[in-house]
Scaffold this motif. Structure first.
Motif, short mmCIF file in Angstrom:
data_model
loop_
_atom_site.label_atom_id
_atom_site.label_comp_id
_atom_site.label_asym_id
_atom_site.label_seq_id
_atom_site.Cartn_x
_atom_site.Cartn_y
_atom_site.Cartn_z
N LYS A 56 -5.54 3.92 4.61
CA LYS A 56 -6.28 2.66 4.65
C LYS A 56 -6.65 2.28 3.23
CE LYS A 56 -10.92 4.59 5.54
NZ LYS A 56 -12.09 4.50 6.44
N THR A 57 -6.98 1.01 3.04
CA THR A 57 -7.24 0.50 1.70
C THR A 57 -8.68 0.75 1.29
OG1 THR A 57 -7.69 -1.67 2.65
CG2 THR A 57 -5.48 -1.29 1.82
N GLU A 58 -8.95 1.97 0.91
CA GLU A 58 -10.27 2.35 0.42
C GLU A 58 -10.07 3.19 -0.82
OE1 GLU A 58 -14.05 4.78 2.25
OE2 GLU A 58 -13.16 3.20 3.45
N TRP A 97 -8.36 6.95 -1.38
CA TRP A 97 -7.96 7.39 -0.04
C TRP A 97 -6.55 7.97 -0.09
CZ3 TRP A 97 -12.02 7.36 3.07
CH2 TRP A 97 -11.83 7.70 4.40
N PRO A 98 -6.24 8.97 0.73
CA PRO A 98 -4.91 9.57 0.70
C PRO A 98 -3.90 8.82 1.57
CG PRO A 98 -6.28 10.77 2.23
CD PRO A 98 -7.16 9.71 1.62
N ALA A 99 -2.68 9.28 1.51
CA ALA A 99 -1.63 8.76 2.37
C ALA A 99 -1.74 9.39 3.75
CB ALA A 99 -0.26 9.09 1.78
N SER A 100 -1.20 8.70 4.72
CA SER A 100 -1.08 9.20 6.09
C SER A 100 0.39 9.37 6.41
CB SER A 100 -1.73 8.22 7.07
OG SER A 100 -1.22 8.40 8.38
N ILE A 101 0.77 10.51 6.96
CA ILE A 101 2.18 10.69 7.30
C ILE A 101 2.56 9.82 8.50
CG2 ILE A 101 2.39 12.97 6.27
CD1 ILE A 101 2.28 14.12 9.16
N ALA A 102 1.59 9.48 9.36
CA ALA A 102 1.88 8.57 10.47
C ALA A 102 2.20 7.18 9.93
CB ALA A 102 0.71 8.52 11.44
N ALA A 103 1.38 6.69 9.00
CA ALA A 103 1.63 5.39 8.40
C ALA A 103 2.97 5.38 7.68
CB ALA A 103 0.51 5.03 7.42
N THR A 104 3.32 6.49 7.06
CA THR A 104 4.60 6.59 6.37
C THR A 104 5.75 6.52 7.36
OG1 THR A 104 3.54 7.92 4.64
CG2 THR A 104 5.95 7.98 4.76
N GLU A 157 0.84 -1.20 0.00
CA GLU A 157 0.00 0.00 0.00
C GLU A 157 0.87 1.25 0.00
OE1 GLU A 157 -2.95 -0.69 -0.68
OE2 GLU A 157 -2.85 -2.81 -0.15
N ALA A 158 1.79 1.29 -0.94
CA ALA A 158 2.78 2.36 -0.98
C ALA A 158 2.96 2.89 -2.39
CB ALA A 158 4.12 1.83 -0.46
N ASN A 159 3.47 4.11 -2.46
CA ASN A 159 3.93 4.66 -3.72
C ASN A 159 5.46 4.66 -3.65
OD1 ASN A 159 4.74 6.14 -5.92
ND2 ASN A 159 3.31 7.83 -5.60
#
Length: 208
Positions: A35-37, A40-47, A24-26
């Motif tokens: 989240k996988t929807e 949906w945008p990226a989250s800097i926390a998830a990054t 789930e990355a670029n």
């Protein structure tokens, strides 16, 4: 259930959880979906969490050190070079970043806030990567250099907005959010990084 079966299930869970940050990355900019929807945008926390997971993946044999290094370097280069200023469509401002970013452009999504806590997770991930990639090669030296530069750019004093504690965030449309990080919660990491800043440190009173 036997102990070996529990260990097998745990290993599967760990691997599948790690794979989220791979799939789930670029890869071009290192951004990770919130989240996988659809759309949906990226989250800097998830990054930021991805940056801490790549070293774990290397140690567990989930990915090569080279692949982890390439992902990490792409991420840190993106954040260092992305549009940074008070404009409403920037990626960040004052060393902090917008909570949600467009997966492709890396620009602010949904008129969200410049998030101090999510930026903390991102910066912590960068510093974790800097600690892991300790080789004296051009790429790994660049990882350490960029992580340090990103950390130094965060203006924690500005994020206090004149108070003892740190604001939850800021938007170019409305200024600082009224909520502040107080009490024992995930912001412990925020205050540790803020107090330790070599450029814009928080005062010790903010921790108390």
């Amino acid at each position: 259930m036997s102990n070996s079966a529990i260990q097998d299930d745990l290993a599967t869970l760990q691997r599948e959880t790690f794979d989220y940050f791979i799939h789930e990355a670029n890869p071009a900019n290192g951004l990770i979906l919130d989240k996988t929807e659809a759309n949906w945008p990226a989250s800097i926390a998830a990054t930021g969490l991805a940056l801490t997971c790549y070293p774990v993946g290397v140690e567990r044999g989930f990915m090569s050190r080279r692949a982890a290094m390439e992902r990490t370097l792409a991420t840190l280069r993106f954040f260092w070079n992305s549009p940074h200023g008070p404009e409403p469509d920037a990626t960040g401002y004052r060393g902090f970043y917008y909570h949600f970013l467009d997966m492709q452009t890396g620009r602010r999504a949904w008129q969200c806030e410049l998030s101090t806590i999510d930026s903390t997770f991102l910066l912590a991930g960068a510093l974790a990567a800097a600690a892991f990639f300790d080789a004296n090669t051009q790429d790994e030296v660049e990882i350490r250099t960029l992580a340090d530069a990103l950390y130094r750019r965060a203006d924690w004093r500005w994020a206090q907005d004149g108070g003892e504690t740190v604001s939850h965030g800021w938007t170019p449309e409305r200024g600082f959010l009224k909520y502040r990080w107080e009490g024992y919660d995930e912001a412990l990491l925020l205050y540790v990084l803020g107090l330790g800043s070599p450029t814009h440190p928080l005062p010790s009173t903010s921790y108390a």
